[in-house]
Write a protein that holds these residues in place. Structure first.
Motif, mmCIF file in Angstrom:
data_model
loop_
_atom_site.group_PDB
_atom_site.id
_atom_site.type_symbol
_atom_site.label_atom_id
_atom_site.label_comp_id
_atom_site.label_asym_id
_atom_site.label_seq_id
_atom_site.Cartn_x
_atom_site.Cartn_y
_atom_site.Cartn_z
ATOM 1 N N ASN A 235 0.748 -1.242 -0.037
ATOM 2 C CA ASN A 235 0.096 -0.098 0.256
ATOM 3 C C ASN A 235 0.869 1.194 0.195
ATOM 4 O O ASN A 235 1.551 1.404 0.918
ATOM 5 N N ALA A 236 0.725 2.016 -1.040
ATOM 6 C CA ALA A 236 1.522 3.275 -1.150
ATOM 7 C C ALA A 236 0.729 4.275 -1.728
ATOM 8 O O ALA A 236 0.966 5.211 -2.283
ATOM 9 N N GLY A 237 -0.695 4.087 -1.482
ATOM 10 C CA GLY A 237 -1.675 5.133 -1.638
ATOM 11 C C GLY A 237 -2.012 5.939 -0.460
ATOM 12 O O GLY A 237 -1.506 6.916 -0.191
ATOM 13 N N ARG A 238 -3.191 5.269 0.017
ATOM 14 C CA ARG A 238 -3.653 6.085 1.234
ATOM 15 C C ARG A 238 -3.955 4.909 2.216
ATOM 16 O O ARG A 238 -4.814 3.904 2.076
ATOM 17 N N GLY A 239 -3.702 5.242 3.449
ATOM 18 C CA GLY A 239 -3.791 3.956 4.697
ATOM 19 C C GLY A 239 -5.335 3.776 4.785
ATOM 20 O O GLY A 239 -5.525 2.453 4.912
ATOM 21 N N PRO A 240 -6.226 4.673 4.999
ATOM 22 C CA PRO A 240 -7.611 4.132 5.194
ATOM 23 C C PRO A 240 -8.225 3.407 3.987
ATOM 24 O O PRO A 240 -9.410 2.709 4.145
ATOM 25 N N VAL A 241 -7.681 3.201 2.913
ATOM 26 C CA VAL A 241 -7.968 2.300 1.974
ATOM 27 C C VAL A 241 -8.274 0.739 2.325
ATOM 28 O O VAL A 241 -8.899 0.028 1.828
ATOM 29 N N VAL A 242 -7.260 0.610 3.318
ATOM 30 C CA VAL A 242 -7.158 -0.811 3.712
ATOM 31 C C VAL A 242 -7.771 -0.716 5.185
ATOM 32 O O VAL A 242 -7.182 0.213 6.145
ATOM 33 N N ASP A 243 -8.396 -1.860 5.409
ATOM 34 C CA ASP A 243 -8.892 -2.033 6.774
ATOM 35 C C ASP A 243 -7.647 -2.639 7.578
ATOM 36 O O ASP A 243 -7.517 -3.860 7.378
ATOM 37 N N GLU A 244 -7.141 -1.854 8.349
ATOM 38 C CA GLU A 244 -5.965 -2.544 9.056
ATOM 39 C C GLU A 244 -6.120 -3.630 10.182
ATOM 40 O O GLU A 244 -5.440 -4.454 10.182
ATOM 41 N N GLU A 245 -7.289 -3.704 10.690
ATOM 42 C CA GLU A 245 -7.488 -4.660 11.801
ATOM 43 C C GLU A 245 -7.672 -6.097 10.774
ATOM 44 O O GLU A 245 -7.190 -6.956 11.347
ATOM 45 N N ALA A 246 -8.387 -6.000 9.689
ATOM 46 C CA ALA A 246 -8.505 -7.135 8.839
ATOM 47 C C ALA A 246 -6.992 -7.588 8.346
ATOM 48 O O ALA A 246 -7.058 -8.660 8.183
ATOM 49 N N LEU A 247 -6.379 -6.497 7.948
ATOM 50 C CA LEU A 247 -4.857 -7.011 7.464
ATOM 51 C C LEU A 247 -4.069 -7.646 8.549
ATOM 52 O O LEU A 247 -3.748 -8.691 8.289
ATOM 53 N N LEU A 251 -2.605 -11.389 8.169
ATOM 54 C CA LEU A 251 -1.299 -11.661 8.083
ATOM 55 C C LEU A 251 -1.105 -12.570 9.210
ATOM 56 O O LEU A 251 -0.163 -13.515 9.054
ATOM 57 N N LYS A 252 -1.784 -12.535 10.409
ATOM 58 C CA LYS A 252 -1.454 -13.647 11.271
ATOM 59 C C LYS A 252 -1.926 -14.982 11.101
ATOM 60 O O LYS A 252 -1.552 -15.919 11.560
ATOM 61 N N ASN A 253 -2.929 -15.094 10.306
ATOM 62 C CA ASN A 253 -3.736 -16.270 9.962
ATOM 63 C C ASN A 253 -3.102 -16.825 8.805
ATOM 64 O O ASN A 253 -3.655 -18.005 8.550
ATOM 65 N N GLY A 254 -2.273 -16.354 8.086
ATOM 66 C CA GLY A 254 -1.616 -16.883 7.019
ATOM 67 C C GLY A 254 -2.657 -16.839 5.800
ATOM 68 O O GLY A 254 -2.367 -17.517 4.695
ATOM 69 N N GLU A 255 -3.501 -15.772 5.729
ATOM 70 C CA GLU A 255 -4.245 -15.931 4.504
ATOM 71 C C GLU A 255 -3.586 -14.907 3.334
ATOM 72 O O GLU A 255 -3.802 -15.276 2.304
ATOM 73 N N ILE A 256 -2.579 -14.084 3.659
ATOM 74 C CA ILE A 256 -1.813 -13.477 2.783
ATOM 75 C C ILE A 256 -0.436 -13.694 3.524
ATOM 76 O O ILE A 256 -0.132 -13.836 4.685
ATOM 77 N N ALA A 257 1.020 -13.531 2.850
ATOM 78 C CA ALA A 257 2.064 -13.763 3.107
ATOM 79 C C ALA A 257 2.863 -12.719 3.798
ATOM 80 O O ALA A 257 3.509 -12.898 4.662
ATOM 81 N N GLY A 258 2.328 -11.551 3.367
ATOM 82 C CA GLY A 258 2.926 -10.274 3.835
ATOM 83 C C GLY A 258 2.576 -9.035 3.464
ATOM 84 O O GLY A 258 1.727 -8.992 2.604
ATOM 85 N N ALA A 259 3.157 -8.017 3.852
ATOM 86 C CA ALA A 259 2.541 -6.728 3.358
ATOM 87 C C ALA A 259 3.875 -5.609 3.411
ATOM 88 O O ALA A 259 4.755 -5.807 4.423
ATOM 89 N N GLY A 260 3.814 -4.537 2.463
ATOM 90 C CA GLY A 260 4.718 -3.465 2.399
ATOM 91 C C GLY A 260 4.007 -2.407 2.401
ATOM 92 O O GLY A 260 3.275 -2.038 1.730
ATOM 93 N N LEU A 261 4.093 -1.542 3.519
ATOM 94 C CA LEU A 261 3.171 -0.251 3.799
ATOM 95 C C LEU A 261 4.188 0.803 3.946
ATOM 96 O O LEU A 261 4.784 1.013 5.069
ATOM 97 N N ASP A 262 3.640 1.962 3.096
ATOM 98 C CA ASP A 262 4.210 3.209 3.333
ATOM 99 C C ASP A 262 3.049 4.217 3.681
ATOM 100 O O ASP A 262 3.550 5.157 4.110
ATOM 101 N N VAL A 263 1.879 3.949 3.866
ATOM 102 C CA VAL A 263 0.743 4.745 4.616
ATOM 103 C C VAL A 263 0.120 3.776 5.580
ATOM 104 O O VAL A 263 -0.123 2.703 5.457
ATOM 105 N N PHE A 264 -0.954 4.564 6.419
ATOM 106 C CA PHE A 264 -1.694 3.881 7.523
ATOM 107 C C PHE A 264 -2.700 4.618 7.910
ATOM 108 O O PHE A 264 -2.950 5.882 7.265
#
Length: 320
Positions: A235-247, A251-264
């Motif tokens: 995510n290099a756009g805007r933080g609120p576009v991503v639901d951080e709690e869901a992310l 990540l904890k449950n292994g639904e996706i492998a990782g994340a690279g974040l410039d915005v929050f």
């Protein structure tokens, strides 16, 4: 002379350029947000404001400016910190800094992708902590980037610049945006896809969507479940576009492998935020356009917009 207020200390050359024609004042700190009380006070006396993304330009502030405030020049391509319609009602020009930061932001987005895929930050920490005792076949093994599928959510100028970089890695490119980009499809062999298809097929999902009522929280629990378990979100756009709690859960449950974040969602992010405790997250402090050359170009463009408007000319980059 007309009055200009800048909400952070910026390059002296830009301040000098403005000072040739106007009375210029500025908040004398590079790394501190201008207090709201100070900004409201300055709006009341100034004809132009040069603002940052951290400054909320709303009806309250615009009313303080009254008839004297002519322009707010935002030091960013995004302007979700500004109530643009309220500014239009009051005849205040809003400008931003597109184009000059396109390549620099694309560089950062792709570097986040590479750092996340190849576990660069983990590896740096591993060796500096003295944990490297011997070579082993799968020591900090990451994921290949070449010949993988990149899904770009938000195919504006920055998205297309990332696509150009991705072609150098022989990546297949999917993109999702409100309107198709025929030129990009031809130039980068990119394929338009609905969001669900993009999420399902992509090895890397890069979010560059602007923040609007429609995009807020658009990537959440349902969307992460559709992604590959081996996929990485950037995510290099805007933080609120991503639901951080869901992310965090994904990540904890292994639904996706990782994340690279410039915005929050909230910036600056707290050092104790759960995202920052995860080894499979690469986090940087909203530095998409943060090269010396590009930040100067952004500042200089803000100055040019202010000079034009206060001189009765059209701005270079108005927000429409």
């Amino acid at each position: 002379m007309k009055n200009v207020f800048i909400t952070r200390k910026i390059d002296e050359k830009v301040i000098s350029r403005l000072s040739e024609q106007f009375n210029v004042d500025f908040w004398p700190h590079e790394d501190q947000v201008c207090p709201r009380e100070e900004l409201l006070k300055q709006a009341k006396r100034c004809n132009a404001l040069l603002t940052m993304l951290s400054d909320q330009v709303n009806a309250e502030l615009l009313d303080q400016g009254g008839d004297d405030l002519e322009i707010v020049a935002n030091l960013a391509v995004g302007y979700d910190n500004i109530e643009v319609e309220e500014a239009k009602k009051r005849g205040v020009m809003i400008t931003n800094t597109p184009d000059v930061l396109t390549d620099t932001t694309a560089d950062l987005a792709f570097s986040l992708l590479m750092a996340s895929a190849r576990r660069i930050v983990e590896s740096d920490r591993y060796i500096k902590d003295g944990n490297w005792k011997s070579w082993s076949p799968y020591l900090l093994a990451g994921k290949d980037i070449h010949h993988k599928t990149l899904g770009i959510v938000g195919m504006g100028n920055i998205g297309q610049a990332v696509a150009q970089r991705a072609k150098g890695f022989d990546m297949d490119i999917l993109y999702h945006t409100r309107s198709r980009k025929k030129e990009a499809e031809e130039k980068y062999n990119a394929k338009h896809a609905e969001l669900d298809e993009l999420l399902t097929k992509s090895d890397f999902v890069l979010c560059l969507a602007p923040l609007t009522e429609q995009t807020k929280g658009m990537l959440g629990s349902e969307q992460f479940k559709k992604m590959k378990k081996s996929a990485i979100l950037i995510n290099a756009g805007r933080g609120p576009v991503v639901d951080e709690e869901a992310l965090i859960e994904a990540l904890k449950n292994g639904e996706i492998a990782g994340a690279g974040l410039d915005v929050f969602d909230k910036e600056p992010i707290d050092k104790d935020h759960p995202l920052l405790s995860l080894a499979n997250v690469v986090a940087v402090p909203h530095i998409g356009s943060a090269s010396v050359e590009t930040r100067f170009a952004m500042m200089d463009l803000c100055a040019e917009n202010i000079i034009n408007v206060l001189s009765g000319k059209d701005p270079v980059t108005p927000v429409k």
